[in-house]
Design an enzyme around this catalytic site. Structure first.
Site, PDB file in Angstrom:
ATOM      1  N   CYS A  14       0.692  -0.890   0.298  1.00  0.00           N
ATOM      2  CA  CYS A  14      -0.319   0.003   0.502  1.00  0.00           C
ATOM      3  C   CYS A  14       1.204   1.617   0.150  1.00  0.00           C
ATOM      4  O   CYS A  14       1.853   0.752   0.610  1.00  0.00           O
ATOM      5  CB  CYS A  14      -1.107   0.149   1.537  1.00  0.00           C
ATOM      6  SG  CYS A  14      -0.053   0.186   2.411  1.00  0.00           S
ATOM      7  N   HIS A  42       5.535  -6.371   7.174  1.00  0.00           N
ATOM      8  CA  HIS A  42       5.478  -7.624   7.991  1.00  0.00           C
ATOM      9  C   HIS A  42       5.653  -9.015   6.566  1.00  0.00           C
ATOM     10  O   HIS A  42       4.606  -9.789   6.522  1.00  0.00           O
ATOM     11  CB  HIS A  42       3.802  -8.350   8.421  1.00  0.00           C
ATOM     12  CG  HIS A  42       3.367  -7.536   9.629  1.00  0.00           C
ATOM     13  ND1 HIS A  42       2.656  -6.670  10.529  1.00  0.00           N
ATOM     14  CD2 HIS A  42       4.793  -6.937  10.943  1.00  0.00           C
ATOM     15  CE1 HIS A  42       2.546  -6.397  11.462  1.00  0.00           C
ATOM     16  NE2 HIS A  42       4.186  -6.120  11.784  1.00  0.00           N
ATOM     17  N   CYS A  99       2.283   6.319   8.308  1.00  0.00           N
ATOM     18  CA  CYS A  99       1.743   6.964   7.362  1.00  0.00           C
ATOM     19  C   CYS A  99       0.270   7.851   7.010  1.00  0.00           C
ATOM     20  O   CYS A  99       0.215   8.008   8.392  1.00  0.00           O
ATOM     21  CB  CYS A  99       0.262   5.322   6.614  1.00  0.00           C
ATOM     22  SG  CYS A  99      -0.584   6.055   6.022  1.00  0.00           S
ATOM     23  N   GLU A 133       0.225  -1.408  14.917  1.00  0.00           N
ATOM     24  CA  GLU A 133      -0.953   0.710  14.893  1.00  0.00           C
ATOM     25  C   GLU A 133      -1.997   0.257  16.353  1.00  0.00           C
ATOM     26  O   GLU A 133      -1.540   1.540  16.367  1.00  0.00           O
ATOM     27  CB  GLU A 133      -1.624   0.423  13.299  1.00  0.00           C
ATOM     28  CG  GLU A 133      -2.658   1.386  13.500  1.00  0.00           C
ATOM     29  CD  GLU A 133      -3.856   1.398  12.111  1.00  0.00           C
ATOM     30  OE1 GLU A 133      -2.821   0.771  11.464  1.00  0.00           O
ATOM     31  OE2 GLU A 133      -4.344   1.791  11.944  1.00  0.00           O
ATOM     32  N   THR A 170      -6.860   0.175  10.761  1.00  0.00           N
ATOM     33  CA  THR A 170      -7.338   0.758   8.998  1.00  0.00           C
ATOM     34  C   THR A 170      -6.972  -0.145   8.354  1.00  0.00           C
ATOM     35  O   THR A 170      -7.947  -0.057   6.990  1.00  0.00           O
ATOM     36  CB  THR A 170      -5.746   1.883   8.641  1.00  0.00           C
ATOM     37  OG1 THR A 170      -4.690   0.480   8.992  1.00  0.00           O
ATOM     38  CG2 THR A 170      -5.123   3.359   9.261  1.00  0.00           C
ATOM     39  N   SER A 233       1.375 -10.583   9.177  1.00  0.00           N
ATOM     40  CA  SER A 233       0.308 -10.115   8.777  1.00  0.00           C
ATOM     41  C   SER A 233      -1.283 -10.346   9.113  1.00  0.00           C
ATOM     42  O   SER A 233      -1.595 -10.877   8.670  1.00  0.00           O
ATOM     43  CB  SER A 233       0.555  -9.635   7.133  1.00  0.00           C
ATOM     44  OG  SER A 233      -0.430  -9.221   6.729  1.00  0.00           O
ATOM     45  N   SER A 234      -1.431  -9.205   9.752  1.00  0.00           N
ATOM     46  CA  SER A 234      -3.260  -8.865  10.444  1.00  0.00           C
ATOM     47  C   SER A 234      -3.722  -8.800   8.883  1.00  0.00           C
ATOM     48  O   SER A 234      -4.769  -9.794   8.624  1.00  0.00           O
ATOM     49  CB  SER A 234      -3.351  -8.121  11.037  1.00  0.00           C
ATOM     50  OG  SER A 234      -2.685  -7.065  10.376  1.00  0.00           O
ATOM     51  N   ASN A 235      -2.875  -7.987   8.467  1.00  0.00           N
ATOM     52  CA  ASN A 235      -4.077  -7.358   6.696  1.00  0.00           C
ATOM     53  C   ASN A 235      -3.660  -8.938   5.949  1.00  0.00           C
ATOM     54  O   ASN A 235      -5.151  -9.534   5.022  1.00  0.00           O
ATOM     55  CB  ASN A 235      -2.773  -6.580   6.032  1.00  0.00           C
ATOM     56  CG  ASN A 235      -3.790  -5.995   4.786  1.00  0.00           C
ATOM     57  OD1 ASN A 235      -2.844  -6.782   4.167  1.00  0.00           O
ATOM     58  ND2 ASN A 235      -4.924  -5.876   4.298  1.00  0.00           N
ATOM     59  N   SER A 277       1.567  -6.351   2.731  1.00  0.00           N
ATOM     60  CA  SER A 277       3.154  -5.990   2.823  1.00  0.00           C
ATOM     61  C   SER A 277       3.539  -7.203   1.949  1.00  0.00           C
ATOM     62  O   SER A 277       4.622  -7.750   2.265  1.00  0.00           O
ATOM     63  CB  SER A 277       3.070  -6.453   4.544  1.00  0.00           C
ATOM     64  OG  SER A 277       2.443  -7.398   5.078  1.00  0.00           O
TER      65      SER A 277
HETATM   66  S1  SF4 Z   1      -2.642   0.003   4.948  1.00  0.00           S
HETATM   67 FE1  SF4 Z   1      -2.595   0.968   6.351  1.00  0.00          FE
HETATM   68  S2  SF4 Z   1      -0.101   1.786   6.081  1.00  0.00           S
HETATM   69 FE2  SF4 Z   1      -1.392   0.582   4.412  1.00  0.00          FE
HETATM   70  S3  SF4 Z   1      -2.267   2.620   3.664  1.00  0.00           S
HETATM   71 FE3  SF4 Z   1      -3.731   2.393   4.499  1.00  0.00          FE
HETATM   72  S4  SF4 Z   1      -3.751   3.653   6.564  1.00  0.00           S
HETATM   73 FE4  SF4 Z   1      -1.061   3.689   5.088  1.00  0.00          FE
END
Ligand code: SF4
Length: 294
Positions: A14, A42, A99, A133, A170, A233-235, A277
């Site tokens: 991202c 991550h 960010c 975060e 986020t 990575s939690s995302n 990531s």
């Molecule tokens: S995922 Fe988190 S670090 Fe990536 S652009 Fe969005 S707010 Fe920023």
């Protein structure tokens, strides 16, 4: 033989992660000694690549050991206020790569806390306890926030009589956030008869929330999915579950060593995707590998 592959054009770093990594590379390529406070991303493969270039990683409890003037990179996830205080006390030079979206969120949490705290209010954060975060967010309000990772975590939470303000990490799943907020609203209405003291902030990153719908379409359009991400990575976990929910043949891998040739069937179209990531070069390497499978 090999299989036909397609890389999801919406997967990968991202904006926040790209910015932090570019800044880190600029400095180490210029010969600077640079420490990242925690892993800058991550993803072990990318960390290995950056490590070879000279980027060092340090944990907060070891900041004390560094001499004044040492450069410390604050990664995209951000940091609590206490980190800035410690760095200033130790005269460390911070390279601010939080960010901008996270910085805005931190500011909103501080502002809202200043508004509701005098009225006995409560900040709630939908996020993973211990995630950088989330620690950065609770650290804006001296830890005076309730962190909920799942809707079930609401059991046992007693709301105060004052205002309740809810924020999300986020990278959380938008529909889970909606469900959580609906349940909080229901409980407050049951208590008060209305929801006037509840404020919900829409703080899921648009880059990530938009990705989820697109990823669902991508995962459904291929016979098999290789989802590449670091296990931390939690995302990555959120996005992988989205793939799995629409395509049973979705596999979570960290690198090409995790690929099992038995997963594939003749004629498969292989979709390759990843988290915010996951580096593009790694997705390309995996695609080449799958195209050459016997
Ligand atoms: S995922 Fe988190 S670090 Fe990536 S652009 Fe969005 S707010 Fe920023």
């Amino acid at each position: 033989m090999g299989y036909k592959t397609t890389i999801d054009k919406y997967s990968g770093f991202c904006g926040g992660v790209i910015r932090a990594i570019e800044r880190a590379e600029q400095l180490v390529d210029a010969g600077e000694t640079l420490y990242s406070l925690g892993a800058v991303v991550h993803n072990n493969e990318e960390l290995l690549r950056l490590g070879k270039k000279g980027l060092k990683v340090i944990t907060k409890d070891r900041l004390n050991e560094l001499p004044p003037g040492t450069k410390i990179l604050i990664r995209a996830h951000g940091e609590p206020l206490s980190t800035y205080e410690l760095a200033s006390k130790k005269e460390l030079e911070l390279i601010e790569c939080t960010c901008p979206v996270v910085l805005q969120l931190q500011k909103k949490v501080r502002k809202e806390y200043a508004r509701i705290h005098p009225m006995g209010g409560q900040i709630i954060i939908f996020g993973k306890p211990g995630h950088a975060e989330v620690d950065g967010l609770t650290g804006q309000v001296s830890g005076n926030a309730i962190v909920l990772d799942h809707i079930e975590d609401l059991n046992g939470v007693i709301f105060p009589d004052g205002p309740v303000s809810v924020f999300s990490q986020t990278t959380k799943n938008p529909s889970e956030y909606e469900n959580l907020c609906r349940e909080i609203r229901r409980r407050i209405i049951r208590q008060d008869g209305d929801d006037k003291r509840l404020t919900v902030f829409n703080t899921i990153c648009k880059q990530v929330s938009g990705r989820q719908a697109r990823l669902e379409a991508f995962a459904s359009a291929h016979s098999i999915i290789l989802f590449i991400s670091g296990k931390e990575s939690s995302n990555g976990k959120v996005l992988y579950h989205i793939c799995k929910s629409v395509n049973e043949r979705s596999y979570f891998i960290e690198n090409e060593l995790d690929i099992n040739p038995e997963w594939f069937r003749s004629g498969d179209s292989v979709g390759i995707c990843g988290a915010t990531s996951t580096p593009a070069w790694l997705m390309q390497a995996i695609a080449r590998n799958v195209e050459q499978l016997p």
